[in-house]
Motif scaffolding. Structure first.
Motif, PDB file in Angstrom:
ATOM      1  N   GLN A 171       3.611   9.821   6.593  1.00 51.74           N
ATOM      2  CA  GLN A 171       4.011  11.056   5.919  1.00 51.74           C
ATOM      3  C   GLN A 171       5.357  10.934   5.201  1.00 51.74           C
ATOM      4  OE1 GLN A 171       3.797  10.589   9.156  1.00 51.74           O
ATOM      5  NE2 GLN A 171       5.517  11.509  10.266  1.00 51.74           N
ATOM      6  N   GLN A 172       6.083   9.822   5.403  1.00 54.15           N
ATOM      7  CA  GLN A 172       7.382   9.644   4.765  1.00 54.15           C
ATOM      8  C   GLN A 172       7.366   8.576   3.666  1.00 54.15           C
ATOM      9  OE1 GLN A 172       9.771   9.049   8.494  1.00 54.15           O
ATOM     10  NE2 GLN A 172      11.008  10.719   7.648  1.00 54.15           N
ATOM     11  N   VAL A 177       9.711   6.074  -1.331  1.00 54.91           N
ATOM     12  CA  VAL A 177       9.567   5.628  -2.723  1.00 54.91           C
ATOM     13  C   VAL A 177      10.598   6.307  -3.610  1.00 54.91           C
ATOM     14  CG1 VAL A 177       8.045   5.626  -4.736  1.00 54.91           C
ATOM     15  CG2 VAL A 177       7.123   5.058  -2.473  1.00 54.91           C
ATOM     16  N   MET A 178      10.777   7.614  -3.430  1.00 50.16           N
ATOM     17  CA  MET A 178      11.723   8.347  -4.274  1.00 50.16           C
ATOM     18  C   MET A 178      13.164   7.953  -3.980  1.00 50.16           C
ATOM     19  SD  MET A 178      10.165  12.181  -4.725  1.00 50.16           S
ATOM     20  CE  MET A 178      10.182  12.567  -2.978  1.00 50.16           C
ATOM     21  N   VAL A 179      13.517   7.831  -2.704  1.00 56.70           N
ATOM     22  CA  VAL A 179      14.894   7.499  -2.328  1.00 56.70           C
ATOM     23  C   VAL A 179      15.285   6.134  -2.864  1.00 56.70           C
ATOM     24  CG1 VAL A 179      16.375   6.903  -0.364  1.00 56.70           C
ATOM     25  CG2 VAL A 179      15.004   8.986  -0.297  1.00 56.70           C
ATOM     26  N   ALA A 189      12.220   0.961  -6.180  1.00 57.11           N
ATOM     27  CA  ALA A 189      11.042   1.408  -5.438  1.00 57.11           C
ATOM     28  C   ALA A 189      10.231   0.218  -4.909  1.00 57.11           C
ATOM     29  CB  ALA A 189      10.171   2.274  -6.348  1.00 57.11           C
ATOM     30  N   PRO A 190       9.363   0.470  -3.935  1.00 58.35           N
ATOM     31  CA  PRO A 190       8.514  -0.605  -3.416  1.00 58.35           C
ATOM     32  C   PRO A 190       7.634  -1.214  -4.503  1.00 58.35           C
ATOM     33  CG  PRO A 190       8.387   1.338  -2.001  1.00 58.35           C
ATOM     34  CD  PRO A 190       9.129   1.749  -3.235  1.00 58.35           C
ATOM     35  N   VAL A 191       7.287  -2.466  -4.294  1.00 61.77           N
ATOM     36  CA  VAL A 191       6.374  -3.148  -5.199  1.00 61.77           C
ATOM     37  C   VAL A 191       4.939  -3.090  -4.678  1.00 61.77           C
ATOM     38  CG1 VAL A 191       6.611  -5.457  -4.184  1.00 61.77           C
ATOM     39  CG2 VAL A 191       6.142  -5.227  -6.618  1.00 61.77           C
ATOM     40  N   HIS A 192       4.770  -2.753  -3.379  1.00 65.28           N
ATOM     41  CA  HIS A 192       3.436  -2.723  -2.784  1.00 65.28           C
ATOM     42  C   HIS A 192       3.501  -1.900  -1.500  1.00 65.28           C
ATOM     43  CE1 HIS A 192      -0.674  -4.194  -2.309  1.00 65.28           C
ATOM     44  NE2 HIS A 192      -0.411  -4.400  -1.030  1.00 65.28           N
ATOM     45  N   ILE A 193       2.417  -1.181  -1.201  1.00 65.68           N
ATOM     46  CA  ILE A 193       2.333  -0.351   0.001  1.00 65.68           C
ATOM     47  C   ILE A 193       1.024  -0.649   0.709  1.00 65.68           C
ATOM     48  CG2 ILE A 193       2.191   2.020   0.864  1.00 65.68           C
ATOM     49  CD1 ILE A 193       3.846   2.855  -1.626  1.00 65.68           C
ATOM     50  N   GLY A 194       1.132  -1.002   2.017  1.00 65.42           N
ATOM     51  CA  GLY A 194      -0.059  -1.318   2.803  1.00 65.42           C
ATOM     52  C   GLY A 194      -0.730  -2.607   2.351  1.00 65.42           C
ATOM     53  N   ALA A 195      -1.897  -2.900   2.938  1.00 63.78           N
ATOM     54  CA  ALA A 195      -2.764  -4.021   2.533  1.00 63.78           C
ATOM     55  C   ALA A 195      -1.984  -5.288   2.183  1.00 63.78           C
ATOM     56  CB  ALA A 195      -3.644  -3.602   1.361  1.00 63.78           C
TER      57      ALA A 195
END
Length: 265
Positions: A171-172, A177-179, A189-195
């Motif tokens: 949920q965060q 990503v915004m921070v 920002a992140p380059v990848h999320i999960g997987a």
């Protein structure tokens, strides 16, 4: 690490120079930017400068030193780059030769220093907004992984991106990503999320650099571009000589994180 959370950068650098601090710098000097280091002979400097310009996500450039001068001018004026990082690495022809607590004996008149933004810099912002930072909680180094994401080559320099990983409660994730996205000079920002397998990471419990951290139920592994990318590129490109920081052992600068945000001068 938390003992130094509110310390001033110069005090920490003095302790590092005296070899009183030798470990990772995550969680130190809240509010101040940290930086990765690459030192190369002049003959490689233009190609590497071009590499940073073509790969600003993984190599956001903060300062370039004068050739032969080990003292910084901008990010930490007067800092002796040969003594004020907890641990350095020496590479020859792409092979790691050893780790050292100071490198004054290796300094040469043809060397040029590059400071590159570090994701440790946005962790205080994450903590302030209630986003956990697991490696600070567990008092260890951030886990870092080699990926299959290619960097754009420049001259002799080529190779794939390295990422750092922080487990974020589902949920965060959007807040994280915004921070971090507001701080592009320290990877953004992140380059990848999960997987993780999609970016070539087969086992999160076996980072290529740094330490494994706990991923709790309901958390997602989130990956940011990492300033250890140049070390992966150095190993691939094989310049005859290079000095870097050891992963997680950063230069703590005198520049506040807020100065590296969007909208700052």
């Amino acid at each position: 690490m938390m003992d130094y959370f509110y310390a001033k950068p110069k005090d920490i650098r003095n302790r590092i120079a005296a070899q009183e601090i030798t470990g990772p710098t995550a969680g130190m000097c809240v509010g101040y930017a940290q930086a990765n280091l690459v030192i190369l002979p002049k003959k490689y400097a233009y190609d590497f400068l071009l590499f940073t310009q073509r790969n600003p996500r993984s190599c956001p450039l903060l300062e370039v030193g004068d050739m032969g001068d080990p003292f910084l001018k901008t990010m930490a004026p007067g800092c002796d780059i040969t003594k004020e990082i907890p641990k350095y690495r020496i590479y020859k022809n792409g092979e790691l030769q050893g780790e050292y607590s100071e490198i004054s004996g290796f300094w040469r008149e043809d060397l040029v220093s590059f400071l590159i933004g570090c994701s440790f810099s946005f962790e205080a912002e994450m903590l302030e907004t209630g986003i956990p930072v697991r490696h600070i909680e567990e008092k260890c180094n951030v886990p870092m992984y080699k990926t299959n994401i290619p960097c754009q080559s420049a001259g002799m320099f080529q190779g794939n991106m390295v990422v750092s990983m922080r487990p974020i409660p589902y949920q965060q994730v959007s807040k994280a990503v915004m921070v971090t996205g507001a701080m592009p000079r320290v990877h953004g920002a992140p380059v990848h999320i999960g997987a993780p397998e999609q970016i070539g990471i087969s086992d999160l419990n076996r980072p290529d650099f740094g330490d494994m951290v706990t991923i709790r139920p309901g958390e997602v592994p989130v990956f940011w571009p990492c300033g250890v990318t140049p070390q992966n590129v150095i190993m691939e490109s094989k310049p005859d000589f290079c000095i870097t920081h050891a992963p997680g052992h950063m230069l703590i600068t005198d520049v506040r994180n807020i100065e590296l945000k969007y909208g700052s001068d």
